[in-house]
Write a protein that holds these residues in place. Structure first.
Motif, PDB file in Angstrom:
ATOM      1  N   LYS A  69       5.830  -9.837   7.545  1.00 46.06           N
ATOM      2  CA  LYS A  69       7.183 -10.363   7.367  1.00 46.06           C
ATOM      3  C   LYS A  69       7.482 -10.424   5.869  1.00 46.06           C
ATOM      4  CE  LYS A  69       7.617 -13.205  11.469  1.00 46.06           C
ATOM      5  NZ  LYS A  69       7.797 -14.571  11.985  1.00 46.06           N
ATOM      6  N   LEU A  70       8.712 -10.153   5.523  1.00 46.83           N
ATOM      7  CA  LEU A  70       9.135 -10.179   4.129  1.00 46.83           C
ATOM      8  C   LEU A  70       9.219 -11.628   3.666  1.00 46.83           C
ATOM      9  CD1 LEU A  70       9.972  -8.219   1.879  1.00 46.83           C
ATOM     10  CD2 LEU A  70      12.320  -8.520   2.622  1.00 46.83           C
ATOM     11  N   ARG A  71       8.364 -12.008   2.737  1.00 47.54           N
ATOM     12  CA  ARG A  71       8.352 -13.392   2.233  1.00 47.54           C
ATOM     13  C   ARG A  71       9.254 -13.559   1.015  1.00 47.54           C
ATOM     14  NH1 ARG A  71       3.782 -16.471   3.617  1.00 47.54           N
ATOM     15  NH2 ARG A  71       4.984 -18.143   2.673  1.00 47.54           N
ATOM     16  N   VAL A  72       9.255 -12.556   0.137  1.00 48.11           N
ATOM     17  CA  VAL A  72      10.132 -12.559  -1.036  1.00 48.11           C
ATOM     18  C   VAL A  72      10.818 -11.204  -1.056  1.00 48.11           C
ATOM     19  CG1 VAL A  72      10.273 -12.718  -3.554  1.00 48.11           C
ATOM     20  CG2 VAL A  72       8.604 -14.111  -2.322  1.00 48.11           C
ATOM     21  N   PRO A  73      12.130 -11.177  -0.837  1.00 43.67           N
ATOM     22  CA  PRO A  73      12.829  -9.889  -0.822  1.00 43.67           C
ATOM     23  C   PRO A  73      12.794  -9.221  -2.199  1.00 43.67           C
ATOM     24  CG  PRO A  73      14.376 -11.704  -0.651  1.00 43.67           C
ATOM     25  CD  PRO A  73      13.015 -12.303  -0.624  1.00 43.67           C
ATOM     26  N   ARG A  74      13.130  -7.955  -2.194  1.00 47.20           N
ATOM     27  CA  ARG A  74      13.099  -7.165  -3.429  1.00 47.20           C
ATOM     28  C   ARG A  74      13.893  -7.861  -4.542  1.00 47.20           C
ATOM     29  NH1 ARG A  74      13.517  -0.777  -3.891  1.00 47.20           N
ATOM     30  NH2 ARG A  74      13.431  -0.604  -6.149  1.00 47.20           N
ATOM     31  N   GLN A  75      13.242  -7.995  -5.674  1.00 48.37           N
ATOM     32  CA  GLN A  75      13.857  -8.605  -6.848  1.00 48.37           C
ATOM     33  C   GLN A  75      13.617  -7.707  -8.045  1.00 48.37           C
ATOM     34  OE1 GLN A  75      12.820 -12.656  -7.677  1.00 48.37           O
ATOM     35  NE2 GLN A  75      13.036 -13.287  -5.541  1.00 48.37           N
ATOM     36  N   THR A  76      14.514  -7.803  -9.006  1.00 48.37           N
ATOM     37  CA  THR A  76      14.375  -7.050 -10.246  1.00 48.37           C
ATOM     38  C   THR A  76      14.272  -8.025 -11.399  1.00 48.37           C
ATOM     39  OG1 THR A  76      15.679  -5.222  -9.365  1.00 48.37           O
ATOM     40  CG2 THR A  76      15.460  -5.343 -11.747  1.00 48.37           C
ATOM     41  N   VAL A  77      13.282  -7.805 -12.247  1.00 51.54           N
ATOM     42  CA  VAL A  77      13.118  -8.601 -13.458  1.00 51.54           C
ATOM     43  C   VAL A  77      13.258  -7.651 -14.632  1.00 51.54           C
ATOM     44  CG1 VAL A  77      11.577 -10.077 -14.797  1.00 51.54           C
ATOM     45  CG2 VAL A  77      11.534 -10.181 -12.306  1.00 51.54           C
ATOM     46  N   GLU A 134      -5.516 -14.262  -9.037  1.00 47.78           N
ATOM     47  CA  GLU A 134      -6.851 -14.853  -8.858  1.00 47.78           C
ATOM     48  C   GLU A 134      -6.975 -16.139  -9.667  1.00 47.78           C
ATOM     49  OE1 GLU A 134     -10.572 -12.585  -8.845  1.00 47.78           O
ATOM     50  OE2 GLU A 134      -9.294 -10.787  -8.758  1.00 47.78           O
ATOM     51  N   ARG A 135      -6.489 -16.119 -10.918  1.00 49.83           N
ATOM     52  CA  ARG A 135      -6.535 -17.331 -11.745  1.00 49.83           C
ATOM     53  C   ARG A 135      -5.711 -18.451 -11.131  1.00 49.83           C
ATOM     54  NH1 ARG A 135      -5.522 -14.373 -17.224  1.00 49.83           N
ATOM     55  NH2 ARG A 135      -7.621 -13.631 -17.642  1.00 49.83           N
ATOM     56  N   ALA A 136      -4.657 -18.080 -10.412  1.00 47.13           N
ATOM     57  CA  ALA A 136      -3.808 -19.083  -9.761  1.00 47.13           C
ATOM     58  C   ALA A 136      -4.442 -19.593  -8.475  1.00 47.13           C
ATOM     59  CB  ALA A 136      -2.428 -18.495  -9.480  1.00 47.13           C
ATOM     60  N   GLY A 137      -5.581 -19.028  -8.107  1.00 48.07           N
ATOM     61  CA  GLY A 137      -6.295 -19.506  -6.931  1.00 48.07           C
ATOM     62  C   GLY A 137      -6.158 -18.647  -5.697  1.00 48.07           C
ATOM     63  N   ALA A 138      -5.431 -17.550  -5.787  1.00 53.63           N
ATOM     64  CA  ALA A 138      -5.278 -16.662  -4.630  1.00 53.63           C
ATOM     65  C   ALA A 138      -6.576 -15.890  -4.409  1.00 53.63           C
ATOM     66  CB  ALA A 138      -4.123 -15.691  -4.857  1.00 53.63           C
ATOM     67  N   THR A 139      -6.871 -15.647  -3.158  1.00 57.13           N
ATOM     68  CA  THR A 139      -8.059 -14.886  -2.796  1.00 57.13           C
ATOM     69  C   THR A 139      -7.718 -13.399  -2.841  1.00 57.13           C
ATOM     70  OG1 THR A 139      -8.624 -16.661  -1.273  1.00 57.13           O
ATOM     71  CG2 THR A 139      -9.808 -14.593  -1.005  1.00 57.13           C
ATOM     72  N   PRO A 140      -8.545 -12.588  -3.498  1.00 60.34           N
ATOM     73  CA  PRO A 140      -8.269 -11.149  -3.493  1.00 60.34           C
ATOM     74  C   PRO A 140      -8.402 -10.584  -2.078  1.00 60.34           C
ATOM     75  CG  PRO A 140      -9.999 -11.698  -5.082  1.00 60.34           C
ATOM     76  CD  PRO A 140      -9.702 -12.936  -4.301  1.00 60.34           C
ATOM     77  N   ALA A 141      -7.617  -9.582  -1.781  1.00 63.03           N
ATOM     78  CA  ALA A 141      -7.650  -8.951  -0.455  1.00 63.03           C
ATOM     79  C   ALA A 141      -8.956  -8.189  -0.271  1.00 63.03           C
ATOM     80  CB  ALA A 141      -6.469  -8.008  -0.308  1.00 63.03           C
ATOM     81  N   VAL A 142      -9.412  -8.177   0.979  1.00 61.93           N
ATOM     82  CA  VAL A 142     -10.608  -7.428   1.346  1.00 61.93           C
ATOM     83  C   VAL A 142     -10.169  -6.249   2.200  1.00 61.93           C
ATOM     84  CG1 VAL A 142     -12.811  -7.536   2.587  1.00 61.93           C
ATOM     85  CG2 VAL A 142     -12.012  -9.513   1.278  1.00 61.93           C
ATOM     86  N   GLU A 143     -10.683  -5.080   1.897  1.00 62.54           N
ATOM     87  CA  GLU A 143     -10.316  -3.861   2.623  1.00 62.54           C
ATOM     88  C   GLU A 143     -10.541  -4.048   4.123  1.00 62.54           C
ATOM     89  OE1 GLU A 143      -8.710  -0.119   2.600  1.00 62.54           O
ATOM     90  OE2 GLU A 143      -9.221  -1.212   0.783  1.00 62.54           O
ATOM     91  N   GLY A 144      -9.537  -3.716   4.921  1.00 63.56           N
ATOM     92  CA  GLY A 144      -9.640  -3.770   6.366  1.00 63.56           C
ATOM     93  C   GLY A 144      -9.244  -5.107   6.978  1.00 63.56           C
ATOM     94  N   GLN A 145      -8.961  -6.101   6.164  1.00 64.41           N
ATOM     95  CA  GLN A 145      -8.539  -7.403   6.683  1.00 64.41           C
ATOM     96  C   GLN A 145      -7.076  -7.632   6.322  1.00 64.41           C
ATOM     97  OE1 GLN A 145     -11.126 -10.494   5.324  1.00 64.41           O
ATOM     98  NE2 GLN A 145     -12.910  -9.692   6.415  1.00 64.41           N
ATOM     99  N   PRO A 146      -6.334  -8.357   7.174  1.00 66.31           N
ATOM    100  CA  PRO A 146      -4.919  -8.596   6.870  1.00 66.31           C
ATOM    101  C   PRO A 146      -4.769  -9.404   5.586  1.00 66.31           C
ATOM    102  CG  PRO A 146      -5.590  -9.814   8.841  1.00 66.31           C
ATOM    103  CD  PRO A 146      -6.763  -8.991   8.411  1.00 66.31           C
ATOM    104  N   ALA A 147      -3.780  -9.018   4.796  1.00 72.41           N
ATOM    105  CA  ALA A 147      -3.527  -9.716   3.534  1.00 72.41           C
ATOM    106  C   ALA A 147      -2.057  -9.582   3.175  1.00 72.41           C
ATOM    107  CB  ALA A 147      -4.394  -9.122   2.428  1.00 72.41           C
ATOM    108  N   ALA A 148      -1.580 -10.544   2.434  1.00 72.91           N
ATOM    109  CA  ALA A 148      -0.232 -10.445   1.882  1.00 72.91           C
ATOM    110  C   ALA A 148      -0.250  -9.342   0.834  1.00 72.91           C
ATOM    111  CB  ALA A 148       0.175 -11.766   1.257  1.00 72.91           C
ATOM    112  N   THR A 149       0.899  -8.708   0.626  1.00 72.46           N
ATOM    113  CA  THR A 149       0.972  -7.611  -0.342  1.00 72.46           C
ATOM    114  C   THR A 149       2.110  -7.846  -1.315  1.00 72.46           C
ATOM    115  OG1 THR A 149       0.146  -6.059   1.321  1.00 72.46           O
ATOM    116  CG2 THR A 149       1.199  -5.110  -0.619  1.00 72.46           C
ATOM    117  N   LEU A 150       1.754  -7.895  -2.588  1.00 74.38           N
ATOM    118  CA  LEU A 150       2.741  -7.922  -3.658  1.00 74.38           C
ATOM    119  C   LEU A 150       2.924  -6.472  -4.077  1.00 74.38           C
ATOM    120  CD1 LEU A 150       4.552  -9.238  -5.756  1.00 74.38           C
ATOM    121  CD2 LEU A 150       2.524  -9.589  -7.173  1.00 74.38           C
TER     122      LEU A 150
END
Length: 163
Positions: A109-117, A54-70
Motif C-alpha cells: 500500500k502507498l504510505r507516502v505518495p510521490r513527492q518532489t524535493v 538504519e541510524r534512525a532505527g529502521a531494520t534493513p530489508a532482507v532479501e526474500g522477506q516483505p519490506a517497505a520500499t523507499l
C-alpha cells in the motif's frame, strides 16, 4: 546564588518561547524493515538514505522477506550560470538538486505518495582565484545530498506520524 538565578531565568525564557527538543524519528517504529530502491544501485543518495534509515532505527530489508520500499524515482542535479561578468565569463552558478520519491509499505500500500524535493545552492566562481573551484563544487554537491537525505527523512517522519 547569582548563577542559580541566571540559570533559572534562562530556563524560563527557553520554556516560554516554545522550545522543545526534536523528537526521534517515527520511521523506524511504524515501518519495520525498509529497502531503498534507486535506478542506479550504486547511487550515493540511495546508500546515504539506507544508512540514515538504519541510524534512525529502521531494520534493513532482507532479501526474500516483505519490506517497505523507499523508491527514489528520479534524481537530477544540474548546475547553471546565474550571473556573468565582463567578457561573458560566468561569475555565479546555481546548483539545483531535485529528487522524486515515494514510500510503499510491506503490504504494497502507498504510505507516502510521490513527492518532489528541490534544493538549490548558489556559489561564486573565480577563474583566477581558488574560489569556486571544481573541488568546492563537489563539496557543495555532497552537502546538497546530505541535506536531501535529511529532508526526505523529515518528510517521511511527518507523513508517518500523520497516519
Amino acid at each position: 546564588m547569582s548563577r542559580l538565578l541566571i540559570v533559572l531565568c534562562l530556563s524560563l525564557l527557553v520554556a516560554a518561547c516554545g522550545f522543545k527538543p526534536r523528537a526521534s524519528l517515527a520511521v523506524a517504529s511504524s515501518l519495520g524493515p525498509v529497502a531503498v530502491s534507486t535506478a542506479d544501485p550504486y547511487s550515493p543518495l540511495g546508500q546515504d538514505l539506507a544508512t540514515a534509515l538504519e541510524r534512525a532505527g529502521a531494520t534493513p530489508a532482507v532479501e526474500g522477506q516483505p519490506a517497505a520500499t523507499l523508491q527514489v524515482m528520479a534524481e537530477r542535479m544540474r548546475t547553471r550560470p546565474i550571473s556573468f561578468q565582463r567578457g561573458a565569463s560566468v561569475r555565479e552558478y546555481q546548483t539545483l538538486y531535485r529528487v522524486d520519491f515515494q514510500l510503499t509499505g510491506a503490504d504494497r500500500k502507498l504510505r507516502v505518495p510521490r513527492q518532489t524535493v528541490e534544493l538549490t545552492r548558489e556559489y561564486t566562481y573565480d577563474a583566477v582565484g581558488s574560489i569556486g573551484s571544481p573541488a568546492e563544487e563537489r563539496l557543495l554537491q555532497e552537502e546538497l545530498r546530505r541535506d536531501m537525505v535529511a529532508t526526505i527523512l523529515r518528510r517521511l517522519d511527518a507523513a508517518l506520524r500523520a497516519d
